[in-house]
Design a protein around this motif. Structure first.
Motif, PDB file in Angstrom:
ATOM      1  N   GLU A  15       0.804  -1.115  -0.044  1.00 14.99           N
ATOM      2  CA  GLU A  15      -0.009  -0.040   0.141  1.00 14.99           C
ATOM      3  C   GLU A  15       0.863   1.218  -0.004  1.00 14.99           C
ATOM      4  O   GLU A  15       0.643   2.142  -0.605  1.00 14.99           O
ATOM      5  CB  GLU A  15      -0.956   0.043   1.238  1.00 14.99           C
ATOM      6  CG  GLU A  15      -1.956   1.262   1.415  1.00 14.99           C
ATOM      7  CD  GLU A  15      -2.774   1.336   0.311  1.00 14.99           C
ATOM      8  OE1 GLU A  15      -3.541   2.482   0.417  1.00 14.99           O
ATOM      9  OE2 GLU A  15      -2.877   0.645  -0.725  1.00 14.99           O
ATOM     10  N   LEU A  16       1.864   1.202   0.632  1.00 11.16           N
ATOM     11  CA  LEU A  16       2.866   2.235   0.857  1.00 11.16           C
ATOM     12  C   LEU A  16       3.451   2.478  -0.627  1.00 11.16           C
ATOM     13  O   LEU A  16       3.415   3.520  -0.962  1.00 11.16           O
ATOM     14  CB  LEU A  16       4.010   2.188   1.821  1.00 11.16           C
ATOM     15  CG  LEU A  16       3.428   2.343   3.432  1.00 11.16           C
ATOM     16  CD1 LEU A  16       4.366   1.810   4.312  1.00 11.16           C
ATOM     17  CD2 LEU A  16       2.821   3.778   3.769  1.00 11.16           C
ATOM     18  N   TYR A  17       3.768   1.388  -1.242  1.00 15.01           N
ATOM     19  CA  TYR A  17       4.492   1.391  -2.732  1.00 15.01           C
ATOM     20  C   TYR A  17       3.611   2.220  -3.601  1.00 15.01           C
ATOM     21  O   TYR A  17       3.749   3.025  -4.464  1.00 15.01           O
ATOM     22  CB  TYR A  17       4.786   0.310  -3.313  1.00 15.01           C
ATOM     23  CG  TYR A  17       5.351   0.205  -4.441  1.00 15.01           C
ATOM     24  CD1 TYR A  17       6.804   0.388  -4.541  1.00 15.01           C
ATOM     25  CD2 TYR A  17       4.645   0.096  -5.625  1.00 15.01           C
ATOM     26  CE1 TYR A  17       7.456   0.337  -6.011  1.00 15.01           C
ATOM     27  CE2 TYR A  17       4.914   0.076  -6.969  1.00 15.01           C
ATOM     28  CZ  TYR A  17       6.486   0.410  -7.044  1.00 15.01           C
ATOM     29  OH  TYR A  17       7.082   0.373  -8.258  1.00 15.01           O
ATOM     30  N   SER A  18       2.040   1.600  -3.622  1.00 13.66           N
ATOM     31  CA  SER A  18       1.055   2.353  -4.531  1.00 13.66           C
ATOM     32  C   SER A  18       1.017   4.042  -4.047  1.00 13.66           C
ATOM     33  O   SER A  18       0.762   4.832  -5.260  1.00 13.66           O
ATOM     34  CB  SER A  18      -0.282   1.571  -4.193  1.00 13.66           C
ATOM     35  OG  SER A  18      -0.026   0.284  -4.597  1.00 13.66           O
ATOM     36  N   LEU A  19       0.768   4.051  -2.632  1.00 14.59           N
ATOM     37  CA  LEU A  19       0.669   5.516  -2.428  1.00 14.59           C
ATOM     38  C   LEU A  19       1.795   6.494  -2.863  1.00 14.59           C
ATOM     39  O   LEU A  19       1.572   7.618  -3.470  1.00 14.59           O
ATOM     40  CB  LEU A  19       0.556   5.679  -0.808  1.00 14.59           C
ATOM     41  CG  LEU A  19      -0.405   5.207  -0.033  1.00 14.59           C
ATOM     42  CD1 LEU A  19      -0.720   5.238   1.260  1.00 14.59           C
ATOM     43  CD2 LEU A  19      -1.966   5.686  -0.760  1.00 14.59           C
ATOM     44  N   LYS A  20       3.138   5.784  -3.168  1.00 11.64           N
ATOM     45  CA  LYS A  20       4.013   6.665  -3.344  1.00 11.64           C
ATOM     46  C   LYS A  20       4.154   6.757  -4.972  1.00 11.64           C
ATOM     47  O   LYS A  20       4.621   7.706  -5.414  1.00 11.64           O
ATOM     48  CB  LYS A  20       5.366   6.044  -2.658  1.00 11.64           C
ATOM     49  CG  LYS A  20       6.858   6.908  -3.198  1.00 11.64           C
ATOM     50  CD  LYS A  20       6.760   8.290  -2.370  1.00 11.64           C
ATOM     51  CE  LYS A  20       7.787   8.997  -2.664  1.00 11.64           C
ATOM     52  NZ  LYS A  20       7.805  10.269  -2.099  1.00 11.64           N
ATOM     53  N   TYR A  21       4.057   5.511  -5.612  1.00 15.64           N
ATOM     54  CA  TYR A  21       4.245   5.347  -7.164  1.00 15.64           C
ATOM     55  C   TYR A  21       3.250   5.015  -7.998  1.00 15.64           C
ATOM     56  O   TYR A  21       3.508   5.113  -9.218  1.00 15.64           O
ATOM     57  CB  TYR A  21       5.434   4.292  -7.021  1.00 15.64           C
ATOM     58  CG  TYR A  21       6.878   4.770  -6.345  1.00 15.64           C
ATOM     59  CD1 TYR A  21       7.624   5.724  -6.777  1.00 15.64           C
ATOM     60  CD2 TYR A  21       6.853   3.973  -5.319  1.00 15.64           C
ATOM     61  CE1 TYR A  21       8.744   5.987  -5.716  1.00 15.64           C
ATOM     62  CE2 TYR A  21       8.245   4.102  -4.404  1.00 15.64           C
ATOM     63  CZ  TYR A  21       9.085   5.131  -4.818  1.00 15.64           C
ATOM     64  OH  TYR A  21      10.277   5.373  -4.116  1.00 15.64           O
TER      65      TYR A  21
END
Length: 380
Positions: free
Chosen positions: A288-294
């Protein structure tokens, strides 16, 4: 139970002069320094005039100090004289008032000089030192008391009850989320003897209602972008308006125009992901953090915003909340600082693996009293 300050003397006075029954509004009265031990909360949104009210108290005190010994006997408890006023501000406020003199009590329309009767403190222990160094001062104005530790409430209560000292608190009780600011704010309500509520005009361009709430937003590409619910609780910066994806602006807003997307996502998705990670199941949070960032449109946040706000009034405003930068960093700060779900070791590992913005994280974590050293920052 604190009392809500209202005065009817002006109504009675006008009636005695023969005025008909009409709406009579309270006057601006000189401040009463005769009552010992008061703990006065000045509450309201940013821009409602809390610090300006405190400046009026300062000016009233200067007038009252010119009075004679009879007045001194009314305003004193032992060596303490409540006409002597001292202004206390948090050390972290330095960035907000960098363009003003060091001894300034600043408000939106100006400032007044406090001379030697001003101090910046870090915590309640700093306040105790100021009290010890100024034993004859009877009124302390403590700006933004909610920024300090909970212990401050009991330091204040003890000095007011034992020595007759009066404390005045121009402070936010509600944060930008419309929640109680923190546990210090809760304790300030518990120990208050008086509450003076202040309001402002709603600063939305199409509204003239009373505003009770402080609204946080970012200005990105000329667009108003409301802060998401999990935006860091404290972000220290100047008071000037900013066109920035990372530095917020604040405004007083009414209920209708106080936009706060992401609250459901925070408790329906983000916090459960943090709880899983705290039990060693880190993959879902990392994804989820990866999606929020990239890859925002793959995130649970984007899906939740679509489900909640497509087709509603002000749809564009709600979707603008996805425009500001470092949303992944903000989500991680929320889980680490406020929910205590992500241990420091996991925080450091996620920041490294996802190449998150360590410069931003270092500042925000320090502002929120959870400093972390990331070593050499990434060059993104």
């Amino acid at each position: 139970m604190p009392r809500i300050e209202q005065k009817t003397e002006s109504t009675d006075f006008l009636k005695s002069l023969g005025f008909p029954t009409i709406d009579v509004h309270d006057t601006f009265s000189h401040f009463d320094f005769t009552l010992p031990g008061r703990r006065v909360l000045l509450i309201g949104p940013m821009g409602s005039g809390k610090t300006e009210f405190a400046a009026r108290v300062w000016r009233d005190a200067a007038i009252a100090q010119k009075k004679g010994d009879k007045v001194r006997s009314l305003t004193s408890s032992g060596e303490v004289d409540r006409r002597k006023v001292f202004f206390v501000r948090s050390e972290i406020d330095g960035a907000r008032f960098s363009d003003y003199p060091e001894d300034a009590l600043c408000f939106r329309s100006g400032y007044i000089h406090c001379g030697d009767n001003i101090a910046r403190i870090r915590d309640s222990f700093g306040l105790e030192q100021v009290l010890a160094d100024n034993p004859t001062v009877g009124t302390f104005i403590i700006d933004e008391a909610s920024f300090f530790d909970e212990r401050l409430a009991y330091v204040v209560r003890n000095h007011s009850q034992q020595r007759g000292v009066m404390f005045i608190f121009p402070t936010l009780i509600l944060n930008f989320r419309r929640d109680l600011f923190n546990s210090t704010a809760r304790l300030m309500l518990d120990i208050a003897t008086d509450v003076i509520p202040l309001t402002a005009y709603c600063e939305h361009p199409d509204c003239m209602k009373d505003a009770f709430y402080t609204y946080r937003y970012y200005q990105v590409d000329g667009k108003e972008c409301p802060a998401l619910y999990f935006d860091p609780l404290i972000i220290v910066g100047g008071d000037e308006h900013k066109n920035s994806s990372l530095e917020p602006n604040y405004a007083a807003r009414c209920d209708e125009h106080h936009f706060l997307p992401g609250k459901e996502y925070t408790f329906f998705h983000l916090k459960p992901l943090g709880e899983q990670a705290s039990r060693g199941q880190e993959k879902a949070l990392r994804d989820e953090l990866y999606s929020l960032k990239y890859a925002m449109q793959r995130s649970m946040l984007y899906k939740n915003i679509c489900e909640r706000y497509v087709g509603v009034k002000d749809e564009e405003i709600y979707f603008n909340s996805l425009k500001p930068g470092n949303i992944a960093e903000k989500a991680l700060v929320f889980l680490f600082c406020e929910q205590n779900l992500v241990p420091e070791e996991l925080l450091l590992r996620l920041v490294s693996e996802l190449e998150l913005d360590t410069i931003y994280l270092s500042k925000v974590l320090a502002d929120n009293r959870r400093p972390v050293s990331f070593g050499q920052p990434f060059l993104l």
